[in-house]
Design a protein around this motif. Structure first.
Motif, PDB file in Angstrom:
ATOM      1  N   VAL A 272       0.904  -1.372  -0.032  1.00 28.20           N
ATOM      2  CA  VAL A 272       0.068  -0.201  -0.315  1.00 28.20           C
ATOM      3  C   VAL A 272       1.365   1.198  -0.106  1.00 28.20           C
ATOM      4  O   VAL A 272       1.650   1.359   0.966  1.00 28.20           O
ATOM      5  N   LEU A 273       0.659   2.315  -1.225  1.00 30.14           N
ATOM      6  CA  LEU A 273       1.478   3.166  -1.333  1.00 30.14           C
ATOM      7  C   LEU A 273       0.996   4.469   0.025  1.00 30.14           C
ATOM      8  O   LEU A 273      -0.668   4.202   0.269  1.00 30.14           O
ATOM      9  N   GLN A 274       1.799   5.200   0.550  1.00 36.00           N
ATOM     10  CA  GLN A 274       1.347   6.266   1.287  1.00 36.00           C
ATOM     11  C   GLN A 274       1.387   7.263   0.817  1.00 36.00           C
ATOM     12  O   GLN A 274       2.254   7.160  -0.346  1.00 36.00           O
ATOM     13  N   GLY A 275       0.120   8.348   0.811  1.00 36.35           N
ATOM     14  CA  GLY A 275       0.140   9.280   0.504  1.00 36.35           C
ATOM     15  C   GLY A 275      -0.671   9.145  -1.028  1.00 36.35           C
ATOM     16  O   GLY A 275      -1.245   8.230  -1.868  1.00 36.35           O
ATOM     17  N   ASP A 276      -0.449  10.497  -1.620  1.00 35.70           N
ATOM     18  CA  ASP A 276      -1.154  10.855  -2.653  1.00 35.70           C
ATOM     19  C   ASP A 276      -0.012  10.745  -3.884  1.00 35.70           C
ATOM     20  O   ASP A 276       1.484  11.389  -3.509  1.00 35.70           O
ATOM     21  N   ILE A 277      -0.532  11.020  -4.930  1.00 30.52           N
ATOM     22  CA  ILE A 277       0.727  11.963  -6.010  1.00 30.52           C
ATOM     23  C   ILE A 277       1.356  12.720  -5.930  1.00 30.52           C
ATOM     24  O   ILE A 277       0.437  13.613  -5.492  1.00 30.52           O
ATOM     25  N   PRO A 278       2.115  13.542  -5.842  1.00 32.89           N
ATOM     26  CA  PRO A 278       2.746  14.950  -5.631  1.00 32.89           C
ATOM     27  C   PRO A 278       2.296  15.589  -7.064  1.00 32.89           C
ATOM     28  O   PRO A 278       1.838  15.279  -8.137  1.00 32.89           O
TER      29      PRO A 278
ATOM     30  N   ILE B 178     -23.444   3.140   5.353  1.00 37.20           N
ATOM     31  CA  ILE B 178     -23.543   3.017   3.438  1.00 37.20           C
ATOM     32  C   ILE B 178     -22.664   3.649   2.888  1.00 37.20           C
ATOM     33  O   ILE B 178     -22.841   4.399   2.332  1.00 37.20           O
ATOM     34  N   ALA B 179     -22.063   2.476   2.361  1.00 34.16           N
ATOM     35  CA  ALA B 179     -20.884   3.583   1.305  1.00 34.16           C
ATOM     36  C   ALA B 179     -21.771   3.108  -0.186  1.00 34.16           C
ATOM     37  O   ALA B 179     -21.211   1.982  -0.842  1.00 34.16           O
ATOM     38  N   ASP B 180     -22.005   3.815  -1.510  1.00 33.94           N
ATOM     39  CA  ASP B 180     -22.108   3.678  -2.505  1.00 33.94           C
ATOM     40  C   ASP B 180     -20.639   4.595  -3.272  1.00 33.94           C
ATOM     41  O   ASP B 180     -20.005   5.531  -3.822  1.00 33.94           O
ATOM     42  N   GLU B 181     -20.646   3.160  -3.956  1.00 34.59           N
ATOM     43  CA  GLU B 181     -19.236   2.808  -5.044  1.00 34.59           C
ATOM     44  C   GLU B 181     -18.171   3.918  -4.203  1.00 34.59           C
ATOM     45  O   GLU B 181     -17.979   5.202  -4.289  1.00 34.59           O
ATOM     46  N   PRO B 182     -17.575   3.353  -2.963  1.00 31.51           N
ATOM     47  CA  PRO B 182     -16.803   4.434  -2.506  1.00 31.51           C
ATOM     48  C   PRO B 182     -15.428   4.910  -3.246  1.00 31.51           C
ATOM     49  O   PRO B 182     -14.256   6.124  -2.984  1.00 31.51           O
ATOM     50  N   THR B 183     -14.797   3.742  -4.210  1.00 32.55           N
ATOM     51  CA  THR B 183     -13.619   3.978  -4.355  1.00 32.55           C
ATOM     52  C   THR B 183     -13.659   4.032  -5.886  1.00 32.55           C
ATOM     53  O   THR B 183     -12.765   4.055  -6.713  1.00 32.55           O
ATOM     54  N   THR B 184     -14.989   4.112  -6.410  1.00 32.70           N
ATOM     55  CA  THR B 184     -14.914   4.238  -7.559  1.00 32.70           C
ATOM     56  C   THR B 184     -14.364   4.999  -8.176  1.00 32.70           C
ATOM     57  O   THR B 184     -14.083   5.137  -9.752  1.00 32.70           O
ATOM     58  N   ILE B 190      -5.126   4.806  -3.996  1.00 32.49           N
ATOM     59  CA  ILE B 190      -5.947   5.111  -3.208  1.00 32.49           C
ATOM     60  C   ILE B 190      -7.306   3.996  -2.828  1.00 32.49           C
ATOM     61  O   ILE B 190      -7.269   4.243  -1.336  1.00 32.49           O
ATOM     62  N   GLN B 191      -7.707   3.536  -4.116  1.00 34.51           N
ATOM     63  CA  GLN B 191      -9.162   2.475  -3.488  1.00 34.51           C
ATOM     64  C   GLN B 191      -8.649   1.643  -2.435  1.00 34.51           C
ATOM     65  O   GLN B 191      -8.913   1.596  -1.452  1.00 34.51           O
ATOM     66  N   ALA B 192      -6.557   1.279  -2.844  1.00 32.75           N
ATOM     67  CA  ALA B 192      -6.204   0.300  -1.610  1.00 32.75           C
ATOM     68  C   ALA B 192      -6.444   0.707  -0.415  1.00 32.75           C
ATOM     69  O   ALA B 192      -6.858   0.340   0.827  1.00 32.75           O
ATOM     70  N   GLN B 193      -6.228   1.810   0.218  1.00 32.37           N
ATOM     71  CA  GLN B 193      -5.358   2.663   0.476  1.00 32.37           C
ATOM     72  C   GLN B 193      -6.946   2.598   1.843  1.00 32.37           C
ATOM     73  O   GLN B 193      -7.335   2.417   2.865  1.00 32.37           O
ATOM     74  N   MET B 198     -11.776   1.565   5.859  1.00 27.29           N
ATOM     75  CA  MET B 198     -12.809   0.460   5.883  1.00 27.29           C
ATOM     76  C   MET B 198     -13.634  -0.381   6.854  1.00 27.29           C
ATOM     77  O   MET B 198     -14.105  -0.941   7.433  1.00 27.29           O
ATOM     78  N   ARG B 199     -12.084  -1.597   6.374  1.00 23.43           N
ATOM     79  CA  ARG B 199     -11.516  -2.141   7.122  1.00 23.43           C
ATOM     80  C   ARG B 199     -11.562  -2.238   8.075  1.00 23.43           C
ATOM     81  O   ARG B 199     -12.601  -2.878   9.563  1.00 23.43           O
ATOM     82  N   ASP B 200     -10.283  -1.680   8.405  1.00 21.70           N
ATOM     83  CA  ASP B 200     -10.175  -1.266   9.705  1.00 21.70           C
ATOM     84  C   ASP B 200     -11.341  -1.034  10.548  1.00 21.70           C
ATOM     85  O   ASP B 200     -10.886  -0.857  12.062  1.00 21.70           O
TER      86      ASP B 200
END
Lengths: 324, 325
Positions: A272-278, B178-184, B190-193, B198-200
């Motif tokens: 998992v990459l931290q942070g956002d694209i600069p 309720i999460a409506d397409e939260p990562t689309t 960023i989706q992985a983050q 959400m799992r945590d």
């Protein structure tokens, strides 16, 4: 050795940032910063990366829909960026673009048949009387029915509109097509139909694709070579099988591991990459990826890694390529 | 076994449009248990978002909930007064929307927007709300929380805004998120983050999550239980492992086969022919019949019921009924 169909050398595209009362240029967004690749006839090259990495800008600058800031693009030996207006226009039918959003790329007031046939007439390729036959022909090639010719865009679903977008480019018999996220706006079942259509068209017409996408699984299905971009630079490029089985750049590894797998038994082992694209207006020093790289060392902050062949045409720009 | 937190019973929501009545949610029944993640999957227009909006009672005109019940802890939400519903919204049931760019108010600070539900629902004082808000910003993994508290939405990236949305949703310790397409709208990294976050949260607070998505990869990763919708109907429902190992409905099977999977390349992708039917022209048949490779006579005549089979697996398909054999 045969001449590549498309040869891109050190392509750069900077967008100025203006500021102050007089709107003076105060900086540049380096959207594309020294990208090189070449494409042989019949190849499909996938460009992947996160939003803002410059993949779409690369596609558009290659087609000279945007003027370059540096570097060169050769199509069959001709420098596209040095052509005058008339010659460029004559070249246009050979180099075509398909857009991402099938909803906004069609004029709602123009019948589909006209939208598809327009370019044929404009370029004087066929006479007005023949246009309708050609349009009907291309509609059936793209999986639509000939009677759709007199309908308006709102009468079509998203997948059908994307077929119209493809038909519109294809009718000019292009040799090179830039596909900018052509399936991202579509549902899974429709997406598969369009991917198969693109594969068939490529085989039948010996087309060359530059396929821009953020979806690695789609790229793997459609392309035989893949380039990964980060903040305007190419960080890795290799043949499909090589890149997916043996990614060398930590960014490619992270991207690959981040894609959710539709199998609940597989627990994600992900980087998992931290942070956002600069911000591309003020990219980090040294290796641009060092701010998010889990393996970054001191040298990465200072020295820009060289983009070089790591063997068997696998190019990568990382100081520690393949060591992780 | 834990109790049902939410139970949809024969919910019907229609949209009255110029070209006819669209049965966006057509006789939908399923339940969400406490602390469970339930994913609703389907393609655009299948009614998954309208189901969630019906639960919040936020269906806008020309849409209207025309029948059924939504039980929350045994109480029918559809019978509550608007004032009572307002008490639940954002307090016991919170929602995260798809587009983090447009779901925050651009002229209010982040802090203001997180503190608002705390002040209204939890009756906290200004100072207490601020303290709690900063804690929430830290909880969702944003550094420099105190500074973010005073910044405006446009100063944050998409991923950070979605984290803020989650912080707002969590502010009142909801029982259901309720999460409506939260990562689309987000990039894969960023989706992985966000999925990790959400799992945590689910682990830490035992919040039930109703997640709406079209991505089967996200489903496999997040869900305990899955509901598959097609043209306003639930066509299959099963625990996640059961659904992926043994999909029953031809539509679910098709969806699983049509999705390109990394490191599992095929020369040709499987495709489901045709497209989703026009929602105003639906008859009394199986809505999937014209796209189905197993279509039988009965499929065009009668609609199959959602029946329960082994392993808590429900499906609505004639293939598994004696009429279809």
């Amino acid at each position: 050795m045969t001449q590549p169909l498309i040869e891109v050398k050190d392509l750069k595209k900077y967008f100025p940032i203006t500021g102050g009362v007089f709107q003076r240029t105060v900086g540049h967004v380096k959207a594309v910063d020294g990208v090189s690749f070449s494409l042989n006839k019949g190849e499909a090259l996938g460009l992947v990366g996160e939003s803002g990495c410059g993949k779409s800008t690369t596609g558009r600058t290659v087609l000279r829909l945007l003027e370059k800031s540096g570097g060169s693009v050769h199509f069959k030996g001709t420098d596209l960026h040095s052509l005058n207006k008339k010659d460029l226009r004559a070249m246009r039918p050979k180099i075509q673009l398909v857009f991402q959003d099938p909803y906004s790329s069609l004029n709602p007031r123009i019948k589909v048949g006209e939208a598809i046939g327009e370019a044929l007439v404009d370029h004087g390729i066929v006479s007005r009387s023949e246009v309708r036959d050609r349009v009907k022909e291309i509609l059936s090639i793209c999986g639509l029915a000939p009677y759709h010719i007199d309908r308006y865009p709102h009468e079509f679903s998203g997948g059908q509109r994307q077929r119209i977008g493809i038909a519109r480019s294809l009718i000019l018999k292009p040799e090179f097509m830039v596909l900018d996220e052509p399936v991202s706006a579509l549902d899974v079942s429709i997406q598969a139909q369009i991917i198969n259509l693109l594969t068939d068209l490529q085989e039948q017409n010996d087309l060359t694709y530059l396929f821009i996408s953020h979806d690695l699984s789609v790229v793997e299905h459609l392309c035989n070579r893949v380039g990964v971009m980060y903040l305007g630079s190419m960080v890795e490029m290799a043949s499909r099988d090589e890149l997916f089985s043996n990614p060398l750049h930590p960014y490619t590894k992270a991207l690959l591991s981040a894609v959710p797998v539709p199998d609940p038994t597989k627990k994600p082992e992900r980087i998992v990459l931290q942070g956002d694209i600069p911000s591309p207006a003020n990219p980090p020093s040294g290796c641009k990826f060092h701010t998010r790289c889990p393996f970054a060392k001191d040298i990465c902050k200072q020295q820009i890694p060289e983009y070089k062949d790591a063997g068997s045409n696998h190019y990568v720009a990382c100081h520690f390529a393949g060591e992780f | 076994m834990s109790n049902n937190l939410i139970e949809f019973r024969n919910l019907r929501t229609n949209f009255y449009t110029g070209s006819g009545v669209v049965k966006a949610v057509n006789d939908v029944s399923f339940s969400i248990r406490e602390g469970e993640t339930l994913c609703v999957v389907g393609e655009s227009g299948c009614g998954k978002s309208v189901t969630a909006m019906s639960l919040m009672r936020l269906v806008a005109t020309p849409g209207k909930i025309v029948g059924g019940e939504i039980l929350y802890k045994g109480e029918d939400l559809l019978k509550l007064k608007e004032r009572e519903m307002r008490y639940l919204r954002g307090n016991e049931i919170a929602m995260i929307f798809q587009d983090p760019m447009s779901s925050l108010n651009p002229v209010l600070t982040i802090g203001h927007q997180i503190a608002e539900p705390l002040r209204i629902h939890k009756k906290l004082s200004k100072q207490e709300a601020k303290k709690k808000s900063i804690e929430l910003i830290e909880l969702v993994g944003i550094p420099r929380a105190a500074k973010i508290y005073d910044s405006y939405p446009h100063e944050l990236s998409g991923g950070m805004r979605q984290r803020i949305m989650i912080a707002i949703a969590l502010s009142c310790d909801p029982k259901l998120l309720i999460a409506d397409e939260p990562t689309t709208a987000l990039d894969v990294t960023i989706q992985a983050q966000i999925l990790d976050l959400m799992r945590d949260i689910k682990k830490e607070f035992n919040t039930a999550i109703m997640m709406i998505t079209h991505d089967l990869g996200v489903v496999a990763e997040m869900a305990d239980h899955v509901v598959v919708m097609y043209a306003g109907k639930v066509i299959e429902e099963a625990p996640v492992h059961e659904l992926f190992n043994n999909p029953k409905h031809p539509y679910t099977q098709g969806l699983l086969k049509a999705k390109p999977v990394i490191s599992n390349r095929q020369d040709r992708l499987y495709t489901i022919p045709g497209q989703v039917p026009n929602p105003v022209e639906l008859g009394e048949n199986c809505y999937f019949n014209d796209r189905c490779e197993h279509c039988m006579e009965i499929c065009v005549q009668k609609q199959p019921d959602l029946n329960i089979y082994d392993n808590k697996h429900k499906a609505a398909c004639w293939l598994y009924e004696k009429e279809g054999k």
